[in-house]
Motif scaffolding. Structure first.
Motif, PDB file in Angstrom:
ATOM      1  N   THR A  17       0.819  -1.218   0.000  1.00 40.47           N
ATOM      2  CA  THR A  17       0.000   0.000   0.000  1.00 40.47           C
ATOM      3  C   THR A  17       0.852   1.268   0.000  1.00 40.47           C
ATOM      4  O   THR A  17       0.354   2.344   0.316  1.00 40.47           O
ATOM      5  CB  THR A  17      -0.946   0.028   1.218  1.00 40.47           C
ATOM      6  OG1 THR A  17      -0.168   0.077   2.418  1.00 40.47           O
ATOM      7  CG2 THR A  17      -1.828  -1.207   1.246  1.00 40.47           C
ATOM      8  N   ARG A  18       2.135   1.153  -0.377  1.00 33.12           N
ATOM      9  CA  ARG A  18       3.010   2.335  -0.379  1.00 33.12           C
ATOM     10  C   ARG A  18       2.502   3.360  -1.390  1.00 33.12           C
ATOM     11  O   ARG A  18       2.243   3.052  -2.544  1.00 33.12           O
ATOM     12  CB  ARG A  18       4.435   1.944  -0.723  1.00 33.12           C
ATOM     13  CG  ARG A  18       5.365   3.141  -0.924  1.00 33.12           C
ATOM     14  CD  ARG A  18       6.800   2.712  -1.132  1.00 33.12           C
ATOM     15  NE  ARG A  18       7.411   2.274   0.119  1.00 33.12           N
ATOM     16  CZ  ARG A  18       8.592   1.686   0.204  1.00 33.12           C
ATOM     17  NH1 ARG A  18       9.287   1.443  -0.884  1.00 33.12           N
ATOM     18  NH2 ARG A  18       9.075   1.331   1.376  1.00 33.12           N
ATOM     19  N   GLY A  19       2.352   4.609  -0.934  1.00 33.13           N
ATOM     20  CA  GLY A  19       1.994   5.690  -1.847  1.00 33.13           C
ATOM     21  C   GLY A  19       0.555   5.693  -2.307  1.00 33.13           C
ATOM     22  O   GLY A  19       0.230   6.353  -3.291  1.00 33.13           O
ATOM     23  N   ILE A  20      -0.331   4.984  -1.592  1.00 30.32           N
ATOM     24  CA  ILE A  20      -1.742   5.022  -1.986  1.00 30.32           C
ATOM     25  C   ILE A  20      -2.590   5.447  -0.795  1.00 30.32           C
ATOM     26  O   ILE A  20      -2.173   5.371   0.360  1.00 30.32           O
ATOM     27  CB  ILE A  20      -2.233   3.678  -2.566  1.00 30.32           C
ATOM     28  CG1 ILE A  20      -2.154   2.554  -1.536  1.00 30.32           C
ATOM     29  CG2 ILE A  20      -1.418   3.307  -3.793  1.00 30.32           C
ATOM     30  CD1 ILE A  20      -2.685   1.236  -2.069  1.00 30.32           C
ATOM     31  N   ASP A  21      -3.810   5.887  -1.066  1.00 31.73           N
ATOM     32  CA  ASP A  21      -4.628   6.517  -0.046  1.00 31.73           C
ATOM     33  C   ASP A  21      -5.359   5.503   0.829  1.00 31.73           C
ATOM     34  O   ASP A  21      -5.376   4.305   0.547  1.00 31.73           O
ATOM     35  CB  ASP A  21      -5.646   7.444  -0.721  1.00 31.73           C
ATOM     36  CG  ASP A  21      -6.561   6.660  -1.642  1.00 31.73           C
ATOM     37  OD1 ASP A  21      -7.518   6.041  -1.144  1.00 31.73           O
ATOM     38  OD2 ASP A  21      -6.314   6.638  -2.862  1.00 31.73           O
ATOM     39  N   VAL A  22      -5.992   6.004   1.878  1.00 29.10           N
ATOM     40  CA  VAL A  22      -6.619   5.123   2.863  1.00 29.10           C
ATOM     41  C   VAL A  22      -7.761   4.303   2.270  1.00 29.10           C
ATOM     42  O   VAL A  22      -7.960   3.151   2.645  1.00 29.10           O
ATOM     43  CB  VAL A  22      -7.126   5.929   4.083  1.00 29.10           C
ATOM     44  CG1 VAL A  22      -5.970   6.397   4.923  1.00 29.10           C
ATOM     45  CG2 VAL A  22      -8.003   7.100   3.663  1.00 29.10           C
ATOM     46  N   GLY A  23      -8.517   4.890   1.336  1.00 29.84           N
ATOM     47  CA  GLY A  23      -9.621   4.152   0.730  1.00 29.84           C
ATOM     48  C   GLY A  23      -9.124   2.979  -0.105  1.00 29.84           C
ATOM     49  O   GLY A  23      -9.636   1.859  -0.011  1.00 29.84           O
ATOM     50  N   ALA A  24      -8.109   3.234  -0.934  1.00 32.44           N
ATOM     51  CA  ALA A  24      -7.538   2.167  -1.760  1.00 32.44           C
ATOM     52  C   ALA A  24      -6.845   1.122  -0.899  1.00 32.44           C
ATOM     53  O   ALA A  24      -6.878  -0.072  -1.193  1.00 32.44           O
ATOM     54  CB  ALA A  24      -6.560   2.760  -2.774  1.00 32.44           C
ATOM     55  N   LYS A  25      -6.187   1.561   0.190  1.00 30.02           N
ATOM     56  CA  LYS A  25      -5.574   0.613   1.114  1.00 30.02           C
ATOM     57  C   LYS A  25      -6.618  -0.360   1.645  1.00 30.02           C
ATOM     58  O   LYS A  25      -6.395  -1.575   1.689  1.00 30.02           O
ATOM     59  CB  LYS A  25      -4.932   1.352   2.293  1.00 30.02           C
ATOM     60  CG  LYS A  25      -3.618   2.030   1.997  1.00 30.02           C
ATOM     61  CD  LYS A  25      -3.054   2.666   3.267  1.00 30.02           C
ATOM     62  CE  LYS A  25      -1.718   3.339   2.980  1.00 30.02           C
ATOM     63  NZ  LYS A  25      -1.112   3.917   4.209  1.00 30.02           N
ATOM     64  N   TYR A  26      -7.735   0.185   2.052  1.00 32.95           N
ATOM     65  CA  TYR A  26      -8.797  -0.642   2.637  1.00 32.95           C
ATOM     66  C   TYR A  26      -9.249  -1.713   1.641  1.00 32.95           C
ATOM     67  O   TYR A  26      -9.444  -2.880   2.009  1.00 32.95           O
ATOM     68  CB  TYR A  26      -9.968   0.257   3.032  1.00 32.95           C
ATOM     69  CG  TYR A  26     -11.039  -0.421   3.859  1.00 32.95           C
ATOM     70  CD1 TYR A  26     -10.907  -0.497   5.252  1.00 32.95           C
ATOM     71  CD2 TYR A  26     -12.169  -0.968   3.271  1.00 32.95           C
ATOM     72  CE1 TYR A  26     -11.889  -1.113   6.029  1.00 32.95           C
ATOM     73  CE2 TYR A  26     -13.152  -1.583   4.041  1.00 32.95           C
ATOM     74  CZ  TYR A  26     -13.005  -1.660   5.409  1.00 32.95           C
ATOM     75  OH  TYR A  26     -13.972  -2.266   6.183  1.00 32.95           O
ATOM     76  N   GLU A  27      -9.390  -1.334   0.379  1.00 31.62           N
ATOM     77  CA  GLU A  27      -9.823  -2.294  -0.639  1.00 31.62           C
ATOM     78  C   GLU A  27      -8.774  -3.377  -0.855  1.00 31.62           C
ATOM     79  O   GLU A  27      -9.107  -4.552  -1.053  1.00 31.62           O
ATOM     80  CB  GLU A  27     -10.127  -1.562  -1.947  1.00 31.62           C
ATOM     81  CG  GLU A  27     -11.356  -0.662  -1.857  1.00 31.62           C
ATOM     82  CD  GLU A  27     -11.707  -0.013  -3.191  1.00 31.62           C
ATOM     83  OE1 GLU A  27     -10.977  -0.237  -4.166  1.00 31.62           O
ATOM     84  OE2 GLU A  27     -12.719   0.702  -3.233  1.00 31.62           O
ATOM     85  N   ILE A  28      -7.492  -3.000  -0.817  1.00 29.84           N
ATOM     86  CA  ILE A  28      -6.425  -3.989  -0.984  1.00 29.84           C
ATOM     87  C   ILE A  28      -6.393  -4.938   0.212  1.00 29.84           C
ATOM     88  O   ILE A  28      -6.199  -6.153   0.051  1.00 29.84           O
ATOM     89  CB  ILE A  28      -5.071  -3.292  -1.194  1.00 29.84           C
ATOM     90  CG1 ILE A  28      -5.045  -2.672  -2.605  1.00 29.84           C
ATOM     91  CG2 ILE A  28      -3.897  -4.253  -1.014  1.00 29.84           C
ATOM     92  CD1 ILE A  28      -3.875  -1.790  -2.898  1.00 29.84           C
ATOM     93  N   TYR A  29      -6.621  -4.423   1.416  1.00 29.56           N
ATOM     94  CA  TYR A  29      -6.682  -5.294   2.588  1.00 29.56           C
ATOM     95  C   TYR A  29      -7.817  -6.310   2.454  1.00 29.56           C
ATOM     96  O   TYR A  29      -7.669  -7.480   2.836  1.00 29.56           O
ATOM     97  CB  TYR A  29      -6.891  -4.460   3.858  1.00 29.56           C
ATOM     98  CG  TYR A  29      -5.766  -3.508   4.186  1.00 29.56           C
ATOM     99  CD1 TYR A  29      -4.445  -3.810   3.890  1.00 29.56           C
ATOM    100  CD2 TYR A  29      -6.031  -2.278   4.807  1.00 29.56           C
ATOM    101  CE1 TYR A  29      -3.420  -2.922   4.197  1.00 29.56           C
ATOM    102  CE2 TYR A  29      -5.014  -1.393   5.126  1.00 29.56           C
ATOM    103  CZ  TYR A  29      -3.706  -1.722   4.813  1.00 29.56           C
ATOM    104  OH  TYR A  29      -2.696  -0.854   5.124  1.00 29.56           O
ATOM    105  N   LYS A  30      -8.961  -5.878   1.916  1.00 29.55           N
ATOM    106  CA  LYS A  30     -10.084  -6.802   1.740  1.00 29.55           C
ATOM    107  C   LYS A  30      -9.735  -7.896   0.726  1.00 29.55           C
ATOM    108  O   LYS A  30     -10.111  -9.056   0.898  1.00 29.55           O
ATOM    109  CB  LYS A  30     -11.330  -6.037   1.286  1.00 29.55           C
ATOM    110  CG  LYS A  30     -11.936  -5.168   2.379  1.00 29.55           C
ATOM    111  CD  LYS A  30     -13.387  -4.788   2.077  1.00 29.55           C
ATOM    112  CE  LYS A  30     -13.502  -3.952   0.825  1.00 29.55           C
ATOM    113  NZ  LYS A  30     -14.894  -3.508   0.574  1.00 29.55           N
ATOM    114  N   ILE A  31      -8.999  -7.524  -0.334  1.00 29.50           N
ATOM    115  CA  ILE A  31      -8.564  -8.519  -1.318  1.00 29.50           C
ATOM    116  C   ILE A  31      -7.647  -9.540  -0.648  1.00 29.50           C
ATOM    117  O   ILE A  31      -7.751 -10.754  -0.892  1.00 29.50           O
ATOM    118  CB  ILE A  31      -7.837  -7.831  -2.494  1.00 29.50           C
ATOM    119  CG1 ILE A  31      -8.822  -6.978  -3.294  1.00 29.50           C
ATOM    120  CG2 ILE A  31      -7.170  -8.865  -3.413  1.00 29.50           C
ATOM    121  CD1 ILE A  31      -8.155  -6.030  -4.284  1.00 29.50           C
TER     122      ILE A  31
END
Length: 505
Positions: free
Chosen positions: A433-447
């Motif tokens: 999640t380096r260099g990406i925002d909190v919303g996109a981080k959350y989606e990557i965590y769900k993946i």
């Protein structure tokens, strides 16, 4: 009445099929550090490119006023003459030129058309002193670390009598110590009267450093407030347009059998003969868990899993097991065939071909699934890519657009799509999640959670302590090329992990 050095009035920027900015308006007060925050795709980078002249006057609607005068910048040179400089996330330095040559490129002191190297050395020394960098002006850029190169970029800006400094994710690749140095320098520049616009996804930096905060969302100005009137939770809520009570979507995982194991893995040092970079490392990763890998930069985390992948400069020795079977991974091709996929920490250099389309990048590691007898089946490419765009919610007007047109978070989703299409048994996520925002981080965590449920072994390398503690089920620490600790999440704390990371576990 506020003293604005920069005012943006109704800025609108449209790309084919996408309105990147819509009536963006706010002012930046002279002598302040003004934060610009928002999710990836919110329009921050587009706005910076308008202010810095990358997108010239006429390619957007609205007005840019600097020192009360409307600016119609034709190019970057016009901007520099005005007193505006931009430090981009990708540093704009020439590796095989010296520090002084980079700082004064196209602006060298000269006598009768001949460069005055003595004057060049003196001026560079003064600028390096101003940014707190103790480096020989004749040192080649390629010999400096990222943190020092960042300071050289700032010295380069100061050489042109900068009044407004734009800093786009300046700390994304820096160590904690380097971050402290940079933040102290920005504070020092503020005291000297230099105004700064500061873009960062690291909200703690924003709260520590900035005077004012403007939030962008979906290409629009949401709100501008003084920092004293904005807390971190409010900022996140304004950025994503909803309350986020839990930044880490932890779900119960049931640990299964060992899915990946390394025994006595050693990697010779690529530059020092007779010395090992990594020594006799052994570890296990189970199905049904996220294994976090923590440690300081330079500890050997990335080098370990890159060497296992068969892509490091020196070949590792030791035993590697996937699903209980010993495998020989001499190259990334071998690793992919065995179901081992490495999502690299540098997606732009190592994870993607930026000028290729989303479709081409997604299928690149799995061409056997979309071709027969060496001939690509474009319908199959479209079907696979569309499936993953929909599954992981990649924001794009088309699967045919070049990846370099996407935001950082959506670029990372393309990397994940490429990984998912290869149907991995083991997925290594290096700084996912380096260099990406909190919303996109959350989606990557769900993946990541969904992959764990499907039986994929997930190993996450991260420099962010909150992320390690927020998403891992078990954590190992690496220091000095050795495993120094192993902790269940229930017993792990920042203090315990830090002690282990410095070899004092």
């Amino acid at each position: 009445m506020p003293d604005y050095i920069l005012q943006l009035q109704n800025i609108t920027k449209i790309f084919p099929g996408v309105k990147a900015l819509s009536d963006v308006s706010f002012g930046v007060q002279r002598g302040h550090v003004h934060a610009l925050v928002g999710e990836n795709g919110a329009g921050k980078s587009t706005l910076i490119k308008i202010i810095s002249g990358v997108y010239p006057f006429g390619t957007y609607e609205g007005k840019v006023l600097f020192d009360g005068q409307e600016c119609k910048f034709r190019n970057i040179r016009d901007v520099e003459k005005t007193g505006i400089a931009c430090i981009h996330q990708e540093l704009n330095l020439v590796p095989d030129m010296s520090v002084s040559e980079n700082i004064f490129i196209n602006n060298q002191p000269n006598k009768f058309g001949v460069i005055d190297f003595n004057e060049l050395f003196v001026r560079t020394s003064k600028l390096l002193g101003r940014v707190g960098l103790d480096t020989n002006p004749n040192e080649l850029i390629r010999n400096l670390g990222t943190g020092k190169q960042q300071l050289v970029e700032i010295a380069k800006a100061l050489s042109r009598d900068v009044k407004l400094l734009l800093l786009d994710e300046p700390t994304s690749s820096l160590t904690e110590a380097e971050v402290d140095i940079l933040l102290e320098l920005v504070d020092k520049l503020r005291q000297q009267g230099v105004t700064c616009i500061y873009i960062s996804h690291r909200l703690d930096e924003i709260m520590r450093l900035c005077d004012d905060i403007t939030v962008l969302r979906d290409g629009q100005t949401i709100e501008t407030r003084a920092r004293r009137d904005m807390d971190k939770d409010t900022m996140i809520s304004l950025m994503v347009g909803r309350e986020m009570t839990n930044l880490f979507p932890r779900v119960p995982h049931t640990r299964g059998e060992v899915g990946f194991e390394i025994k006595n893995f050693t990697v010779p040092h690529p530059e020092i003969s007779g010395r090992d970079l990594l020594s006799n490392i052994s570890l296990k990763a189970y199905k049904g868990e996220i294994l976090g890998v923590s440690g300081l930069m330079g500890a050997g985390r990335t080098e370990l899993f890159t060497a296992v992948y068969g892509a490091f400069r020196t070949k590792g020795t030791g035993e590697v097991y996937i699903d209980g079977k010993q495998v020989s991974l001499n190259s990334p091709m071998d690793a992919l065939k065995e179901g081992y996929f490495l999502v690299t920490e540098d997606r732009k250099k190592l994870g993607l071909n930026l000028i290729m389309s989303i479709k081409e990048n997604t299928t690149l590691a799995s061409l056997d699934k979309v071709s027969k007898y060496g001939i690509l089946n474009e319908d199959a490419e479209v079907a696979y890519t569309t499936k993953y765009v929909e599954e992981i919610h990649t924001k794009t007007p088309s699967i045919e657009v070049a990846v370099n047109t996407l935001s950082g978070g959506n670029q990372q989703k393309v990397v994940l799509a490429k990984a998912l299409m290869s149907e991995p048994k083991v997925m290594i996520l290096d700084e996912p999640t380096r260099g990406i925002d909190v919303g996109a981080k959350y989606e990557i965590y769900k993946i990541m959670n969904e992959l764990v449920e499907k039986g994929v072994v997930i190993i996450m390398i991260s420099s962010e302590m909150e992320e390690i503690l927020g998403m891992s089920d078990r954590i190992i620490t690496i220091a000095g090329g050795e495993v120094t600790g192993e902790f269940e999440i229930a017993e792990a704390t920042q203090e315990i992990l830090m002690r282990a990371a410095v070899g004092r576990g």
